[in-house]
Design an enzyme around this catalytic site. Structure first.
Site, short mmCIF file in Angstrom:
data_model
loop_
_atom_site.label_atom_id
_atom_site.label_comp_id
_atom_site.label_asym_id
_atom_site.label_seq_id
_atom_site.Cartn_x
_atom_site.Cartn_y
_atom_site.Cartn_z
N THR A 295 0.86 -1.19 0.00
CA THR A 295 0.00 0.00 0.00
C THR A 295 0.88 1.22 0.00
O THR A 295 2.09 1.15 0.24
CB THR A 295 -0.85 0.10 1.28
OG1 THR A 295 0.02 0.36 2.39
CG2 THR A 295 -1.65 -1.17 1.50
N ASP A 296 0.25 2.36 -0.22
CA ASP A 296 0.96 3.61 0.06
C ASP A 296 0.88 3.85 1.57
O ASP A 296 0.21 3.12 2.31
CB ASP A 296 0.37 4.77 -0.75
CG ASP A 296 1.39 5.88 -0.93
OD1 ASP A 296 2.38 5.91 -0.18
OD2 ASP A 296 1.20 6.74 -1.81
N TYR A 297 1.53 4.89 2.01
CA TYR A 297 1.72 5.23 3.43
C TYR A 297 0.39 5.31 4.18
O TYR A 297 -0.40 6.21 3.92
CB TYR A 297 2.40 6.59 3.47
CG TYR A 297 3.30 6.85 4.64
CD1 TYR A 297 4.68 6.81 4.50
CD2 TYR A 297 2.78 7.20 5.87
CE1 TYR A 297 5.52 7.09 5.56
CE2 TYR A 297 3.62 7.48 6.94
CZ TYR A 297 4.98 7.42 6.77
OH TYR A 297 5.81 7.71 7.84
#
Ligand code: BGC
Length: 771
Positions: A295-297
């Site tokens: 995932t992104d952050y």
């Protein structure tokens, strides 16, 4: 007692254990068994030994934290690594730091599974290259690939095995700060660049110590954020998605990218990070992606404010949708065990994600040698080598776009005097741009220094700052809180401008170095007003009045609205943020040691109200063709439809003439190829390079098609007076698009072909594609 048992276990099943497993598994007929089979067997055996807790640990990606790229930071990382709660880390590097953490994972956990080490290597690691939007403007795929290769050489020598790049989001809205990180607005060029970057990072063997795993991001459509505001909603038709926004991700996947990062945005009602259609049906099942999805952050946590449920529920959604690694948010770590117990998620679903993480580690060779990327000797030898600095200087020169050059104001002479003016003229920090990885701006060459280096002693430089880069106190504080080092002059803007005018009056030519500061671009740096910030335009207006020739050296991470500047400057050079050697490269161009060859990959609007503006738009039912009094046309009352500078635009110190394009056939069968030939001549006074561009229009189709689309380009070099015939080959494959049923088809009928020096300035021909 517990500790003793644990130590004993480490010795028997720890890293040596996994290595032993790998060796035991080696069948006698190794050569007959494919790498995939070997990997499957290895991973099967390992998963069979793992507890649910250990499997979930592999899905956790922690930020080690000296470089914060999101709102929260992972805590107690050391302890978690030793408990087996972490599968990979990012934001830390150097062989010693990586080795220390790797030892914790390998020696202190039950199964000794090594960690992944990721980092945002966006445009170079230590040797910084121009920002990606600049790199794309070179239209030089070999140069782009080289920049990624050098970044991989340095990153892999510095403890890293995974880079969060390339960013391949198509972007048509320059208000969005992240346009700086991508290749611009075009699908075809963006796809080529995506492939080149993946090749550069991964080479053809991921297990080599000088290659790293690429991570294509942000999947998907992040560049379509409404109103150019970061993290904003994306609502897009399937037609646009498939024909215009998805191809670069697919190109990167086809090129073998071993990982993909989800995007923060909502896609037609389902955020990407919870989007099963996107990650499983499209990416894995249709495109055949075999790698790992991270995932992104904190993107899973953000599914809560997106409105999809509690933390536990969104964790379940993300896993079922196809996420393998949870970046920073620890939603998987904190909730998945319970979700399995409650029967909301099956252990098989956890296994599938864990398998893909382990496979990534296997492909990187980490089970053979977890310390592969932590070789101090390589780091010493392989970082910021002189040849890398030469490469970044050379590549930077190719990225610069000459936007205007009246009366051959450029190139400048290496004698006389220059009024060097502007808040960016002496900056080193801005040269390496936003998100410059581990780059050290103190090693960057400023424009002032570059001019001194290139022009030598016979030139007199008279300097004045002229204006602050911004006057908005809040903006300055914000930029400085996030990696900026803006020094704001306390003098009044009137005083600063007056000083600059005096300096200009006493010099032969003005070189005004103006634009954005690096922190005004990149993540969370959208701007609603895309003119020059602060009092810089007032400064330019005052300088103009001196009557001295005025060269604008522009720095920006996005297209800016520069109507006044384009009209009033004598010459204007877009230099982006050009990297460690920026000043030298800029001076090379200013003094003619290099003849500029870059071309824009994003349209520059006249005013922000035209945004989104892009060359490959649809025709509409009421296209405006210059009928001034015809009211009912697709147009504005107060500004023309034209951009300030179109896609593909960029001048040279020389000039080129184009013949009309000639086609090898007027009618072509679907199984035949069509050749498009054009003669290009260097008609000016310098040797130079030109990007010859080929566009196609499908005139009549079952769905509306763009007025033109890039389908080929060649960057050629021509000596003064020389001419060359450039040949493009088109096949039916190049004419394909996704129809209303999302089938990828070509449709027989009439096509137009356009060839020229930019997307507007073209000559056309046409052909028929037979049934
Ligand atoms: C960005 C990603 C980046 C990640 C890790 C996020 O905020 O959107 O592009 O890779 O942080 O730093």
């Amino acid at each position: 007692m517990k500790r003793i048992i644990k130590t004993a276990l480490i010795m028997s099943i720890g890293f040596m254990g996994t290595q032993a497993v790998a060796q035991q598994q080696k069948p006698v007929t190794t050569s007959a068994v494919s790498t995939d089979q070997k990997m499957n067997k290895f991973v099967d055996d390992l998963i069979a030994k793992m507890t649910l807790e250990e499997k979930i640990g592999q899905l956790n990606l922690a930020a080690v934290g000296f470089d914060v790229t999101g709102p929260i930071v992972s805590e107690n990382v050391d302890e978690k690594i030793q408990k087996g709660y972490i599968g990979g880390v990012f934001n830390t590097f150097t062989p010693s730091a990586a080795r220390k953490l790797q030892q914790m994972a390998v020696k202190r956990t039950r199964l000794g599974i090594p960690l992944l080490f990721g980092y945002d290597v966006i445009h170079g690691h230590k040797t910084i290259f121009p920002i990606p939007l600049g790199l794309a403007s070179s239209w030089d795929l070999a140069a782009v690939e080289r920049s990624a290769r050098i970044a991989a050489e340095e990153a892999s020598a510095d403890g890293l095995n995974w880079v969060f790049s390339p960013m391949v989001d198509i972007a048509r809205d320059p208000r969005w700060g992240r346009v700086a990180e991508g290749a611009g607005e075009d699908t075809y060029l963006g796809s080529q660049i995506a492939r080149a970057m993946v090749r550069g990072y991964q080479g053809n063997d991921l297990t080599k110590e000088n290659t790293v795993m690429a991570c294509v991001k942000h999947f998907a459509l992040y560049g379509g954020a409404e109103a150019g505001r970061d993290y904003n909603t994306v609502d897009m038709s399937m037609n646009r998605m498939f024909n215009e926004y998805l191809p670069p991700y697919k190109a990167a996947v086809d090129a073998g990218a071993a990982s993909v990062m989800t995007s923060f945005n909502d896609i037609n009602g389902v955020p990407a990070t919870a989007n099963r259609w996107l990650m499983t049906e499209l990416l894995r099942e249709k495109w055949g992606f075999k790698g790992m999805v991270a995932t992104d952050y904190t993107a899973i946590n953000e599914l809560v404010p997106h409105g999809l449920g509690t933390e536990a529920e969104v964790g379940e959604l993300a896993l079922k949708a196809g996420v393998d690694m949870d970046m920073v948010g620890e939603v998987f770590l904190n909730n998945l065990q319970q979700s399995v117990k409650d029967g909301k998620v099956s252990e098989a679903e956890v296994d599938a994600a864990c398998r893909r993480v382990l496979e990534a580690k296997y492909k990187l060779g980490l089970f053979q040698d977890p310390y592969r990327y932590t070789n101090e000797k390589r780091a010493k030898k392989n970082i910021m080598k002189p040849e890398y600095l030469e490469a970044t200087r050379d590549i930077a020169r190719k990225t610069m776009v000459l936007l205007k050059n009246d009366k051959q104001t450029l190139p400048l002479k290496k004698t006389g005097s220059i009024a060097l003016i502007g808040p960016l003229a002496t900056s080193q920090r801005d040269m390496i741009g936003n998100w410059s990885g581990a780059g050290d701006w103190k090693q960057a060459v400023s424009v002032e220094q570059g001019i001194r280096n290139v022009a030598g002693k016979d030139i007199k430089i008279n300097y004045a700052k002229g204006a602050n880069i911004a006057d908005d106190q809040q903006m300055i504080e914000r930029l400085n809180a996030h990696g900026g080092n803006l020094e704001i002059d306390s003098r009044s803007s009137e005083d600063m401008i007056a000083e600059a005018v005096k300096v200009a009056q006493n010099s032969d030519v003005i070189v005004a170095v103006v634009g954005e500061s690096q922190g005004m671009t990149g993540e969370a740096s959208s701007r609603a007003d895309i003119t020059l910030p602060g009092k810089q335009q007032d400064l330019l207006k005052a300088l103009k009045k001196t009557g001295k020739p005025m060269v604008i050296v522009l720095m920006s991470g996005r297209p800016l609205a520069l109507n006044w500047e384009a009209e009033n400057a004598d010459a204007m050079l877009e230099t982006w943020f050009a990297g460690t050697e920026a000043g030298n490269a800029i001076a090379d161009v200013l003094f003619g040691d290099y003849n500029p060859s870059g071309k824009l990959t994003m349209t520059f609007p006249q005013v922000v109200g035209q945004v989104p503006i892009y060359y490959n738009h649809k025709n509409t039912g009421r296209p405006y063709g210059g009928e001034l009094l015809d009211k009912y046309k697709s147009r504005y009352l107060d500004v023309s439809n034209e951009p300030l500078f179109p896609f593909g635009y960029g001048l040279s110190y020389t000039t080129f003439s184009y013949s009309r394009p000639e086609l090898s056939k007027n009618t072509v069968n679907p199984n035949e190829t069509l050749e498009v030939r054009v003669n290009v001549k260097n008609t000016g006074n310098y040797d130079g390079e030109e990007v010859v561009q080929l566009y196609v229009q499908d005139v009549i189709a079952s769905v509306t098609r763009p007025v033109k689309e890039l389908k080929g380009f060649q960057k050629i070099s021509l000596k003064k007076g020389e001419s060359k015939t450039v040949t493009f080959t088109l096949t039916a494959e190049d004419l394909k698009f996704y129809n209303k049923d999302l089938e990828y088809v070509f449709e027989p009928g009439e096509f137009k072909v356009f060839v020229g020096t930019n997307s507007s300035d073209v000559q056309e021909a046409s052909f028929t594609l037979a049934q």
